[in-house]
Design a protein around this motif. Structure first.
Motif, mmCIF file in Angstrom:
data_model
loop_
_atom_site.group_PDB
_atom_site.id
_atom_site.type_symbol
_atom_site.label_atom_id
_atom_site.label_comp_id
_atom_site.label_asym_id
_atom_site.label_seq_id
_atom_site.Cartn_x
_atom_site.Cartn_y
_atom_site.Cartn_z
ATOM 1 N N ILE A 25 8.366 -6.223 101.315
ATOM 2 C CA ILE A 25 9.700 -6.708 100.946
ATOM 3 C C ILE A 25 10.176 -5.965 99.697
ATOM 4 N N CYS A 26 9.247 -5.675 98.819
ATOM 5 C CA CYS A 26 9.607 -5.048 97.552
ATOM 6 C C CYS A 26 9.945 -3.575 97.738
ATOM 7 N N PHE A 27 9.128 -2.851 98.472
ATOM 8 C CA PHE A 27 9.267 -1.394 98.415
ATOM 9 C C PHE A 27 9.998 -0.758 99.599
ATOM 10 N N MET A 28 10.041 -1.411 100.769
ATOM 11 C CA MET A 28 10.789 -0.786 101.865
ATOM 12 C C MET A 28 12.275 -0.637 101.519
ATOM 13 N N PRO A 29 12.917 -1.672 100.957
ATOM 14 C CA PRO A 29 14.355 -1.510 100.670
ATOM 15 C C PRO A 29 14.640 -0.393 99.672
ATOM 16 N N MET A 30 13.620 -0.042 98.859
ATOM 17 C CA MET A 30 13.863 0.983 97.840
ATOM 18 C C MET A 30 14.218 2.330 98.457
ATOM 19 N N TYR A 31 13.680 2.599 99.646
ATOM 20 C CA TYR A 31 14.016 3.877 100.292
ATOM 21 C C TYR A 31 15.526 3.967 100.492
ATOM 22 N N PHE A 32 16.127 2.861 100.932
ATOM 23 C CA PHE A 32 17.566 2.869 101.178
ATOM 24 C C PHE A 32 18.341 2.991 99.875
ATOM 25 N N LEU A 33 17.831 2.263 98.878
ATOM 26 C CA LEU A 33 18.482 2.299 97.578
ATOM 27 C C LEU A 33 18.554 3.732 97.062
ATOM 28 N N GLY A 34 17.476 4.477 97.288
ATOM 29 C CA GLY A 34 17.455 5.868 96.843
ATOM 30 C C GLY A 34 18.488 6.689 97.589
ATOM 31 N N LEU A 35 18.567 6.480 98.905
ATOM 32 C CA LEU A 35 19.541 7.242 99.680
ATOM 33 C C LEU A 35 20.973 6.846 99.311
ATOM 34 N N MET A 36 21.109 5.650 98.736
ATOM 35 C CA MET A 36 22.446 5.228 98.299
ATOM 36 C C MET A 36 22.804 5.825 96.953
ATOM 37 N N GLY A 37 21.870 6.511 96.331
ATOM 38 C CA GLY A 37 22.195 7.208 95.096
ATOM 39 C C GLY A 37 21.693 6.550 93.829
ATOM 40 N N TYR B 1 18.421 1.463 83.566
ATOM 41 C CA TYR B 1 18.154 0.104 83.091
ATOM 42 C C TYR B 1 19.128 -0.902 83.672
ATOM 43 N N THR B 2 20.243 -0.419 84.191
ATOM 44 C CA THR B 2 21.174 -1.326 84.857
ATOM 45 C C THR B 2 22.093 -0.501 85.749
ATOM 46 N N TYR B 3 22.900 -1.203 86.542
ATOM 47 C CA TYR B 3 23.807 -0.489 87.441
ATOM 48 C C TYR B 3 25.048 -1.342 87.610
ATOM 49 N N PRO B 4 26.180 -0.713 87.896
ATOM 50 C CA PRO B 4 27.412 -1.487 88.016
ATOM 51 C C PRO B 4 27.495 -2.214 89.359
ATOM 52 N N ALA B 5 28.323 -3.251 89.415
ATOM 53 C CA ALA B 5 28.578 -3.922 90.687
ATOM 54 C C ALA B 5 29.479 -3.019 91.533
ATOM 55 N N GLY B 6 29.566 -3.287 92.811
ATOM 56 C CA GLY B 6 30.538 -2.584 93.634
ATOM 57 C C GLY B 6 30.011 -1.360 94.339
ATOM 58 N N LEU B 7 28.768 -0.990 94.088
ATOM 59 C CA LEU B 7 28.204 0.162 94.790
ATOM 60 C C LEU B 7 27.376 -0.285 95.993
ATOM 61 N N GLY B 8 27.253 -1.607 96.172
ATOM 62 C CA GLY B 8 26.456 -2.115 97.270
ATOM 63 C C GLY B 8 24.963 -2.121 96.968
ATOM 64 N N TRP B 9 24.608 -1.926 95.699
ATOM 65 C CA TRP B 9 23.187 -1.893 95.351
ATOM 66 C C TRP B 9 22.631 -3.271 95.032
ATOM 67 N N GLY B 10 23.532 -4.213 94.725
ATOM 68 C CA GLY B 10 23.100 -5.526 94.246
ATOM 69 C C GLY B 10 22.182 -6.278 95.197
ATOM 70 N N PRO B 11 22.632 -6.531 96.442
ATOM 71 C CA PRO B 11 21.800 -7.343 97.349
ATOM 72 C C PRO B 11 20.416 -6.715 97.570
ATOM 73 N N ILE B 12 20.383 -5.391 97.730
ATOM 74 C CA ILE B 12 19.094 -4.737 97.977
ATOM 75 C C ILE B 12 18.176 -4.943 96.780
ATOM 76 N N ASN B 13 18.729 -4.755 95.586
ATOM 77 C CA ASN B 13 17.910 -4.948 94.392
ATOM 78 C C ASN B 13 17.395 -6.377 94.307
ATOM 79 N N PHE B 14 18.222 -7.309 94.736
ATOM 80 C CA PHE B 14 17.788 -8.701 94.649
ATOM 81 C C PHE B 14 16.586 -8.945 95.565
ATOM 82 N N ILE B 15 16.664 -8.393 96.788
ATOM 83 C CA ILE B 15 15.531 -8.542 97.714
ATOM 84 C C ILE B 15 14.277 -7.934 97.107
ATOM 85 N N ILE B 16 14.435 -6.742 96.508
ATOM 86 C CA ILE B 16 13.286 -6.059 95.914
ATOM 87 C C ILE B 16 12.629 -6.950 94.866
ATOM 88 N N THR B 17 13.469 -7.594 94.060
ATOM 89 C CA THR B 17 12.921 -8.437 93.001
ATOM 90 C C THR B 17 12.149 -9.620 93.588
#
Ligand code: HEM
Ligand SMILES: [Cu+2]
Lengths: 313, 654
Positions: free
Chosen positions: B465-477, B483-499
């Motif tokens: 659950i933690c590391f599979m989504p990271m592959y997508f996050l990387g492809l998303m840029g 240390y942080t990232y802005p909202a609106g890039l679609g990274w939020g939900p994936i990061n939440f799952i990772i956590t």
């Protein structure tokens, strides 16, 4: 227990399918907007297909042996089954073949990316040629873009003509960073001791997000910029608008920009002639104190463009 | 007065509740330990039985305890990072803290968890597997441990005194240089890692000699257990790779402390030189923490499939091929540093080639399972889970090896996902596997299977659950070390799952810790010395093994030597009991501990550039060496009747 293993196998394949279709425009790398990114995208998709194949083979054998031989009293138990020349040769040859199938397009793409992409649009009048050169300097924690042909300087955003190959020449003033615009193509480092370059080209007018991808300290996460691709006529009018309405970059202002912090995007209608050299921090200090820094390393220029876009301070 | 408060507020890291919490818990834990030891009058026991021990089994246990503590620290770092990244624009950690936390996380996990854990397991198992009484240089072995230990303590001290390093575990110049990175943090990295690195190099030499010179009669190289093979090869890698790192660290220390410019351009130095030296060590390093777990999996899979390992000779040659290739791939860590196409092509292909021997090994493990009688014990579950999970890490590694594609993956979360897929599904699964497998040999009782399986499933599922989504996050840029990232890039939900996955792994680790505590009280005793129906010699002696390991050195005639002995017994061919002879063993020594202590003092002095402290510290180290050279009486004999008494008490005389 067996079931969980099986389900895991299936679950692993689903995201791969999603990936292969690459439908989401949120996944920047799988949404190439220029010839360089597209070239890389094709390579990525090809490798994904091959690798899914490998993964599938491993998973199928894995699940088979667990289901078949995971039972307490299975029939096929044979403690002396310790080798099989034929099988071992097969699984030596299969990975070799897969490696060849991946290595050939890898090397081909490597060489292809050395050359500028083919222009797909007419060059803007203000360009005077079919390709464009922009000097990029990373300074803690901002991006300076210098247009030697147009004598313009921008900060934290860059405007390029769509459909025209752009040669980004990359330098660092202080820490190492990396210049990455995923929708247009892969990254390159910016360094103090050698200059690198990167060809990028946008298919269509649009805004493409870029950021530093190499950690450089406190302000690194905010070290972003936009690439605005414009049609030839829009590009020309942007140039003349900058020339008319924006202030010149003074040496004073430039020294301010060199201080480490994050800043808003800026535009300047010209820059001082002295800056053409893209000095790095050590050279800048050397210049101010009159000491030589001896860090021009012509041998280190390995950018592979035979000095075409090459640059030596 | 003003001066003193000023100094103290720079000396101690101040102004953050988390740091005060750490200060308080360190103080409380230290006081607690002192009180308990004093109350139970255990100081002498601690000194005599542990701190001065040169017994490879005790040293192994100390390595593992230290590595588990460090895993806890590194894990807390990971959870802090994941909390900060759970949502866009979080304010749990600021940039400065986040940067320190990922740096200490990476450094601790590689240098102070993965390596010492493996060193611990090999200390415990290798001498037993080859039928030896100890390692070749027991004193040096203790010294290695204490250098690692004090290096780790020095590194960890940075959290509360002076400030942590923040240049990443790879510490790239020029960012890690004195100019862009003032303060003592980076000095802690350079010197702490250096001290423990000296210990690692010594361990490499020690085990190379041990395995080459001290095998039981009849055990030729190609009759050695696979774990021993993996350690032999790893030792060679250590010996060739570590000097590069030692030199790199020393040069950067000189840069920072004495104003040299090896890695900054001011006087003609080259940042790229650091990248080359670092990764010339760094890539072999990943095989230093990977090959041993390949060895562990080989043992565990063969044991619980109840079969001899499939394709033994090919397995060995695959590891040798990997060790060779690991030295010619380092440049793949900086494909994007302006190399020419032929250079990148060479390193792309050399990296891909590693996939061939690795793939061969995967198939050999699969075919060891084939036609086996698979028993799903906890160690076996870790070994089985390794196969699919590590394969994912492996295939993404091949994708990263394709240089033009790497331009898009490099330094992104795709990379973070990849190396955790190999480091966790490989190294961490492997050390947990070995921990459960050899636990009875270390302590004489088994870990609880039920809790063991719970911790396995929770950890393994959360890992995905933690590391599979990271592959997508990387492809998303999303890049690493943000240390942080802005909202609106679609990274939020994936990061939440990772956590969520990260905290799940934390839970899995807590269950494992509970298991250790529970089993210490209720664990099933291992009276036979062979709880798993093992195949190699470590299972032929008592659990825990006596100080001298084997009352009689075994003679070996085949692979899986102990399995063959049991076979003989089943066929009724027992050998006559030989009389016991006195056994020659090395004496304990306090010098390694004291020498490590002096190193710590010296290291601390150099971190703060207090030469009045650093130089006497080094003199202390030299004094210890001189003292050691005057120790003539460094061994003793265990008399035959004592051996008989011990063997009888272990129920091994019948
Ligand atoms: C609970 C398990 C773990 C979690 C949740 C975790 C999480 C992370 C995250 C989120 C990062 C990226 C930080 C960033 O770039 O901003 C990271 C970096 C890293 N992790 Fe882990 N990790 C875990 C376990 C491990 C283990 C077991 C190892 C090694 C044996 C490891 C080695 C590293 C290394 C070397 C880095 C790179 C640090 C750097 O960029 O300098 N991690 N980890
Ligand atoms: Cu590598």
């Amino acid at each position: 227990m067996m079931k969980t293993f099986k389900m895991k196998g299936l679950a692993a394949l689903v995201p791969l399918l999603v990936l292969l279709t690459g439908c989401s425009d949120k996944i920047a790398v799988l949404n190439p907007q220029g010839p360089v990114a597209r070239e890389q995208y094709h390579l990525i998709v090809w490798s994904l297909i091959m690798m899914s194949l490998v993964l599938a083979i491993v998973l199928i054998i894995f699940i088979y042996v667990l289901v078949r031989f995971g039972r307490k009293n299975n029939k096929g138990y044979d403690p002396n089954n310790t080798g099989n020349r034929k099988l071992e040769i097969i699984w030596l040859i299969v990975p070799v073949v897969i490696c060849i199938l991946l290595a050939v397009p890898t090397v081909r793409t490597l060489y292809a990316l050395n050359d500028p992409p083919k222009a797909t649009a007419k060059a803007p009048a203000s360009l005077h040629s079919n390709a464009m050169t922009i000097d990029v300097t990373s300074v803690d924690w901002k991006w300076l873009f210098r247009y030697p042909g147009q004598n313009i300087e921008t900060v934290n955003y860059v405007v390029i003509p769509a459909g025209i190959p752009v040669n980004f020449r990359l330098h660092a003033y202080d820490a190492m960073n990396a210049f990455w615009v995923p929708e247009l193509g892969g990254q390159q480092y910016t360094m103090t001791d050698m200059s690198m370059h990167l060809w990028l080209q946008a298919d269509k007018p649009g805004t493409y997000a870029g950021r530093s991808s190499n950690y450089s300290g406190q302000g690194f996460a905010d070290m972003t910029f936009n690439v605005l691709a414009k049609s030839a006529s829009d590009f020309d009018s942007w140039v003349s608008d900058v020339k008319k309405n924006q202030p010149a970059l003074t040496m004073n202002k430039y020294m301010q920009l060199l201080k480490p912090d994050n800043v808003k995007p800026m535009t300047f209608s010209s820059y001082p002639k002295e800056l053409e050299k893209n000095l790095n921090k050590a050279q800048m200090e050397g210049k101010q104190t009159g000491k030589s820094t001896d860090n021009s390393m012509p041998g280190m220029n390995m950018s592979g463009n035979n000095g075409k876009g090459g640059y030596n301070p | 007065m003003q001066n003193i408060t000023n100094f103290l507020s720079h000396f101690f890291v101040t102004g953050d509740p988390m740091i005060y919490g750490a200060d308080a818990s360190i103080a409380l834990a230290s006081i607690g330990i002192v009180v308990v030891l004093t109350y139970f009058k255990k100081w002498k026991w601690l000194w005599d039985e542990w701190l001065t021990s040169v017994d490879h089994k005790r040293i192994g246990i100390m390595y593992i305890i230290a590595a588990l503590l460090m895993l806890f620290r590194g894990g807390v770092d990971a959870l802090m990072m994941r909390t900060q990244l759970a949502l866009p624009n979080m304010h749990f950690l600021n940039a400065e803290h986040y940067n320190q936390v990922f740096t200490t996380h990476g450094t601790i996990m590689i240098i102070f968890v993965a390596m010492p854990f493996i060193f611990g397991l090999m200390n415990i198992a290798v001498p037993l597997q080859i039928g030896a009484r100890d390692v070749a240089f027991p004193f040096l072995n203790a010294l290695s441990f204490w250098l690692f230990f004090f290096g780790a303590m020095l590194f960890n001290l940075s959290f509360v005194i002076g400030g942590s390093p923040d240049a990443g575990w790879s510490s790239y110049a020029p960012f890690a240089g004195a100019e862009l990175n003032p303060g003592v943090g980076q000095n802690y990295y350079l010197i702490g890692v250096q001290i423990s690195g000296i210990g690692s190099l010594a361990t490499g030499i020690n085990f190379l000699v041990t395995i080459l010179k001290m095998r039981a009669p009849g055990m030729t190289l190609f009759k050695m257990p696979m774990f021993t093979w993996s350690i032999l090869i790893t030792s060679v890698i250590v010996i060739f790779a570590f000097p590069a790192f030692t030199v790199a660290l020393a040069l950067m220390t000189i840069d920072r402390l004495f104003g040299a410019h090896f890695f900054t351009i001011a006087a003609g130095g080259s940042p790229m030189l650091w990248a080359n030296l670092f990764w010339f060590w760094g890539h072999p390093e990943v095989y230093i923490v990977l090959l041993p777990v390949f060895g562990i999996f080989s043992e565990v899979i063969a044991t619980f499939a109840h079969k001899t390992l499939f394709g033994y000779v090919v397995m060995v040659w695959s590891m040798i091929a990997i060790s060779f290739l690991s030295f010619i791939t380092w440049l793949h860590h900086f494909f994007t540093m302006g190399n020419t196409a032929p250079v990148n092509a060479f390193f792309s292909i050399s990296t891909m080639l590693i996939a061939i021997p690795t793939g061969v090994k995967i198939f050999n493990w699969l075919f060891t399972l084939n036609r086996g009688r698979i028993e799903f014990t906890t160690p076996m579950l870790w070994a089985l889970a390794f196969i699919p999970n590590f394969t994912i890490g492996g295939v993404t590694g091949v994708m990263l090896a394709m240089a033009p594609a790497d331009y898009q993956y490099h330094n992104s979360y795709f990379l973070v996902a990849h190396f955790h897929s190999t480091l966790i599904a490989g190294t961490v699964f492997g050390i947990f596997c070995g921990l459960h497998y050899w636990w009875p040999k270390m302590f004489g009782y088994l870990l609880n299977e039920k809790l063991g399986k719970w911790s396995f499933w929770v950890f393994m599922i959360s890992f995905n659950i933690c590391f599979m989504p990271m592959y997508f996050l990387g492809l998303m840029g999303m890049t690493r070390r943000m240390y942080t990232y802005p909202a609106g890039l679609g990274w939020g939900p994936i990061n939440f799952i990772i956590t969520i996955g990260a905290f799940g792994m934390g839970l899995g680790f807590i269950i494992m810790a509970l298991n250790i505590v529970w089993s210490a009280i209720h664990g099933k005793k291992d009276t036979t010395g062979d709880p798993w129906d093992g195949r190699t010699l470590e299972w032929s002696t008592a659990s825990p093994a006596p100080e001298y390991n084997f009352a009689h050195i075994p003679t070996v005639s085949t692979r899986d030597a102990f399995e063959a002995m049991k076979e003989e017994k089943r066929e009724g061919r027992t050998k006559p009991q030989l009389p016991f002879k006195p056994i020659h063993m090395p004496n304990n020594s306090g010098i390694p501990f004291i020498m490590g202590g002096f190193m710590f003092v010296a290291g601390f002095g150099f971190v703060f550039e207090w030469f009045w402290m650093g130089i006497p510290g080094l003199l202390g180290v030299v004094a210890c060496m001189i003292a050691r050279s005057f120790v003539y009486n460094d061994h003793h004999h265990i008399p035959a009747d004592e051996i008989e008494r011990i063997e009888r008490a272990a129920g091994r005389l019948s």
